[in-house]
Design a protein around this motif. Sequence first.
Motif, PDB file in Angstrom:
ATOM      1  N   ASP A 239       0.836  -1.185   0.000  1.00  0.00           N
ATOM      2  CA  ASP A 239       0.000   0.000   0.000  1.00  0.00           C
ATOM      3  C   ASP A 239       0.884   1.253   0.000  1.00  0.00           C
ATOM      4  N   PRO A 240       0.928   2.012  -1.105  1.00  0.00           N
ATOM      5  CA  PRO A 240       1.834   3.162  -1.162  1.00  0.00           C
ATOM      6  C   PRO A 240       1.413   4.312  -0.249  1.00  0.00           C
ATOM      7  N   GLU A 241       0.203   4.265   0.280  1.00  0.00           N
ATOM      8  CA  GLU A 241      -0.221   5.287   1.233  1.00  0.00           C
ATOM      9  C   GLU A 241       0.387   5.055   2.608  1.00  0.00           C
ATOM     10  N   ARG A 242       0.870   3.842   2.852  1.00  0.00           N
ATOM     11  CA  ARG A 242       1.392   3.482   4.174  1.00  0.00           C
ATOM     12  C   ARG A 242       2.866   3.072   4.145  1.00  0.00           C
ATOM     13  N   LEU A 243       3.284   2.392   3.076  1.00  0.00           N
ATOM     14  CA  LEU A 243       4.616   1.786   3.037  1.00  0.00           C
ATOM     15  C   LEU A 243       5.358   2.225   1.782  1.00  0.00           C
ATOM     16  N   GLY A 244       6.673   2.311   1.909  1.00  0.00           N
ATOM     17  CA  GLY A 244       7.508   2.676   0.776  1.00  0.00           C
ATOM     18  C   GLY A 244       8.958   2.386   1.090  1.00  0.00           C
TER      19      GLY A 244
ATOM     20  N   ARG B 217      13.033   3.640 -11.375  1.00  0.00           N
ATOM     21  CA  ARG B 217      12.573   2.267 -11.107  1.00  0.00           C
ATOM     22  C   ARG B 217      11.550   2.245  -9.972  1.00  0.00           C
ATOM     23  N   LEU B 218      11.849   2.982  -8.903  1.00  0.00           N
ATOM     24  CA  LEU B 218      10.918   3.030  -7.776  1.00  0.00           C
ATOM     25  C   LEU B 218       9.600   3.686  -8.185  1.00  0.00           C
ATOM     26  N   ALA B 219       9.693   4.788  -8.931  1.00  0.00           N
ATOM     27  CA  ALA B 219       8.476   5.485  -9.345  1.00  0.00           C
ATOM     28  C   ALA B 219       7.614   4.605 -10.238  1.00  0.00           C
ATOM     29  N   ALA B 220       8.252   3.887 -11.161  1.00  0.00           N
ATOM     30  CA  ALA B 220       7.491   3.027 -12.063  1.00  0.00           C
ATOM     31  C   ALA B 220       6.773   1.918 -11.316  1.00  0.00           C
ATOM     32  N   ALA B 221       7.338   1.486 -10.199  1.00  0.00           N
ATOM     33  CA  ALA B 221       6.736   0.425  -9.398  1.00  0.00           C
ATOM     34  C   ALA B 221       5.731   0.954  -8.386  1.00  0.00           C
TER      35      ALA B 221
END
Length: 407
Positions: free
Chosen positions: A204-209, A230-234
């Motif tokens: 969940d990109p709202e919580r974890l990164g 790479r991170l942005a594309a994922a």
Amino acid sequence: MRFRHPDDSTVHLAYCSNVHQAEDLDGVVAQLAAYAEPVRARLGADRLGIGLWLARGVVTELVADAGALTRLRDELRARGLETVTLNAFPYAGFHREVVKKDVYLPDWADDARLRYTLDCARVLAALLPDDAARGSVSTLPLAWRAPWPPERSEAARRALDLLTDGLAELERDTGRTVRVGFEPEPGCVVETTEQAVRELGGLDPERLGVCLDACHLAVQFEDPDAALGRLAAAGLPVVKLQASCAVEAADPADPDARAALERLAEPRFLHQTRTTAGSSSGAPAGPGGTADSGGPGGTVLGADDLPEALAGSLPTGTGPWRVHFHAPLHAAPEPPLRTTSGQLGAVLSGLLGGPSALCDHIEVETYTWSVLPRPPAGRAGLVDGIAAELAWAGEQLTGLGLKEDPS
């Protein structure tokens, strides 16, 4: 310290308190008086950001005792300090005589890691300034790479689901958003951004990164633009940037370089060391080393610690060595060694040099001051050093068009 990005968002700059030795609340409060407040005064700033490292015992006390939490919050405010991020990578004992691989314990297959991280998030939610958009907590990249059998990997994945649920519950209860960033580090289950995408994709990109450590990125010879893309594309957000520099020996066969490296081979912390070999060489990693195909110059070869590399586990004729030794941002190391400050500059530019800020928490994390060959002279020397690092980082931000925000 706060900076205003051209997109009108706030970017927080802090230094990490894991440079100081304290594993009880009295010790943490004493750090604020002895170091953090004098750093703020040295910079002439009305407010200074501090990324707190709170050992397990301190966090347990703060969660259980509302009075203790109020005490810490009041101490921060009284000294002109603010906290929007916690460093929850070390669990305890970060300043023991020997830390090395113990820093990765407990890992994310152990319930203790989940409990500690959620407790840190609860503490941070209570410490956040009222006008802060959100908080961040950085943590280890799942575990050291071995042993990591499938059952432990599966246990870690379940823990991340529970972490997501716990952070959502915290937001419902407090109205405060706290994100957790997993910090790729050489030798771990996640040591590169490519592995971050593989192991952490779909969260969940709202919580974890990701907590991106510029030193670690440089040690792995990752290209900053490619890594960020790479991170942005994922869909993996950069929750926090740890502004840090690795040490590089351009010619590791040079006797002067080797002598300088030997003075960095100290017994407390792990100093993973990497070099590259051309993709056609097929050169294997040495005993106890690692190999990865992710480097722009070919295969990345590794040793788990600098003494192993110096003993012969890494080749000296294929390219420079980069060492996981967090070097002061503003100062050159002993010649002929150099730092990867240029790489850090490229990371800052990639995250903050565009029309939108891609990260809003920056933490200067030079925890190695005490193990430098020439450590700073006393308390005043360390205060001067930390202030100089923050001033250097601030100059990088203003050079990218950000403006210091005194509000």
